[in-house]
Design an enzyme around this catalytic site. Structure first.
Site, PDB file in Angstrom:
ATOM      1  N   ASN A 165      38.260  -1.503 -24.200  1.00 24.13           N
ATOM      2  CA  ASN A 165      39.319  -0.589 -24.633  1.00 24.13           C
ATOM      3  C   ASN A 165      38.724   0.811 -24.801  1.00 24.13           C
ATOM      4  O   ASN A 165      37.535   1.016 -24.595  1.00 24.13           O
ATOM      5  CB  ASN A 165      39.968  -1.097 -25.929  1.00 24.13           C
ATOM      6  CG  ASN A 165      38.940  -1.303 -27.025  1.00 24.13           C
ATOM      7  OD1 ASN A 165      38.297  -0.356 -27.463  1.00 24.13           O
ATOM      8  ND2 ASN A 165      38.757  -2.549 -27.451  1.00 24.13           N
ATOM      9  N   LYS A 167      29.263 -11.475  -8.407  1.00 23.07           N
ATOM     10  CA  LYS A 167      30.357 -10.502  -8.327  1.00 23.07           C
ATOM     11  C   LYS A 167      31.563 -11.136  -7.616  1.00 23.07           C
ATOM     12  O   LYS A 167      31.405 -11.725  -6.538  1.00 23.07           O
ATOM     13  CB  LYS A 167      29.862  -9.266  -7.559  1.00 23.07           C
ATOM     14  CG  LYS A 167      30.877  -8.172  -7.504  1.00 23.07           C
ATOM     15  CD  LYS A 167      30.360  -6.994  -6.688  1.00 23.07           C
ATOM     16  CE  LYS A 167      31.480  -5.997  -6.488  1.00 23.07           C
ATOM     17  NZ  LYS A 167      31.237  -5.108  -5.372  1.00 23.07           N
TER      18      LYS A 167
END
Ligand code: CTP
Length: 403
Positions: free
Chosen positions: A208, A287
């Site tokens: 955030n 990934k």
């Protein structure tokens, strides 16, 4: 804390005298009036004119100078100071002071002042370790002088070791501490700050916008006012406040472990961190690659609610939470205060300009358990932190009822 204060800056004769120029500049920038006394040795390293120009006041160098004595007088200098700082303090000045010798303007003023005195020694490492010096330093500590330890590093004399003057910003912060009320002394504050990161794969995470500024400001204010402070911090770019122990964490679960492990030792806990409520159900070892077929659905699982857990297990601790909201500020904050068993909640609407994440200011409301609500105007986060500690000190002293 430094605004409109009078600081008497003593500079003695060591190579670190040049750093006292920067120190003076920082004091002046913070709004203090600074009067400088230089020893004879200091004048060999830096000219009095440099200090005079930057302080805007005449520099005092001699004990028996008729002109200087007429203008201000050495006892007047000692009397008018809110704080006396000697940086650098040489082994010679420390030795003279410990021995009660007052044979120049600086040592005479030091003997005469009733203001707190901060000595910042800087010297060759062998001098610093010399048992005579160590004895002198200890006897000054025993007499109530404040001493800021030198740091380790490469010294101007060619030796490597302890003896370097700390960064001027650190000396300024210590000066602030000495001038601050010590009304939070005896408290052990555990404060959390910053965001958490919930890893998705080795290169990506969910997080955030929290910058950590509010929590760091609280840690700093509490430490300046005398508390022992542990700051459990998610990833931020902020420097650790002076004298604060920082514990770095990444995820909500790391934060939970760090906080629960330190909870028993805390007397006050302030949870300013923006903890991620969810994490990816699985962290990929490699990934994640595009599959070439449009969108992707992420499965999330819930993180522990650390503050709620603290509310369940708390004994004597005072618990303070934050509520970052975008709608129904007071309703949501009041619900969190009740559900998490808090003594106080700091509510802010993060959509307001001048409030919330990454801003240097905040606009908060304080909600207490007894139903009271207090609204603070838009303030610097440092000022919000200061006012929050005011309220917590009052709660701890029973001046504000906690139930
Ligand atoms: N908090 C916590 N652990 C979590 C989530 C929040 O300790 N997993 C703490 C925060 O540090 C803050 C308070 O709880 O002090 C409120 O956080 P906030 O994000 O405003 O609310 P949530 O409890 O997450 O509730 P909601 O998501 O419904 O707004």
């Amino acid at each position: 804390m430094l605004k409109d204060k009078t600081i008497l800056l003593g500079v003695s004769g060591g190579i670190a005298a040049y750093k006292a120029v920067e120190l003076l500049r920082l004091y002046v920038k913070a709004g203090a009036a600074v009067h400088v006394i230089m020893t004879k040795g200091a004048c060999e390293f830096v000219t009095p004119l440099t200090f005079q120009t930057l302080s805007g006041h005449p520099v005092h160098t001699e004990l028996f100078n008729l002109m200087q004595e007429m203008e201000i007088g050495h006892i007047a200098l000692a009397d008018r100071a809110d704080l006396v700082v000697v940086a650098p303090a040489t082994a010679n000045v420390i030795g003279k002071l410990a021995g009660g010798i007052a044979d120049d303007l600086l040592t005479t003023t030091l003997m005469a002042t009733k203001a707190p005195v901060l000595l910042v020694p800087a010297m060759n490492v062998n001098m610093y370790e010399n048992p005579i010096y160590r004895r002198n330093e200890q006897s000054l500590r025993d007499c109530g002088y404040h001493i800021l330890d030198p740091i380790c590093g490469f010294l101007a004399c060619g030796w490597e070791g302890k003896g370097k003057l700390p960064d001027p910003a650190v000396i300024v912060e210590e000066s602030r501490r000495l001038l601050a009320p010590q009304d939070f002394a005896g408290e052990s504050l555990l404060v959390t700050a910053g965001p958490t990161r919930e890893e998705l794969d080795p290169v990506r995470f969910l997080s955030n916008h929290s910058s950590g500024k509010m929590g760091y400001a609280i840690a700093r204010a509490a430490r300046l006012r005398g508390a022992q402070v542990v700051l459990v911090s998610g990833p931020t770019a902020l420097p650790v406040p002076c004298g604060v122990e920082r514990v770095d964490v990444v995820s909500a679960r790391d934060m939970e472990t760090a906080v629960l492990g330190r909870f028993a030792a805390a007397t006050v806990v302030i949870k300013a961190a923006a903890v991620a409520d969810y994490r990816p159900a699985e962290r990929a070892g490699e990934k994640i690659k595009k599959n070439g077929q449009g969108g992707m659905v992420l499965e999330l699982e819930q993180n522990p609610d650390i503050l709620r857990r603290l509310g369940e297990v708390k004994e004597r601790q005072l618990l303070v939470g934050f509520a970052a909201e975008t709608a129904d500020l007071l309703g949501n904050a009041r619900r969190k205060l009740e559900e998490k068993g808090l003594d106080l909640i700091v509510a802010n609407d993060v959509t307001m300009p001048g409030a919330g994440f990454d801003s240097d200011t905040n606009i908060v409301r304080l909600l207490y358990r007894d139903g009271r609500m207090e609204e603070l105007p838009q303030l610097d986060k440092d000022e919000v932190a200061w006012q929050l500690i005011d309220r917590i000190v009052a709660l701890r002293r029973g001046v504000i009822p906690s139930r």
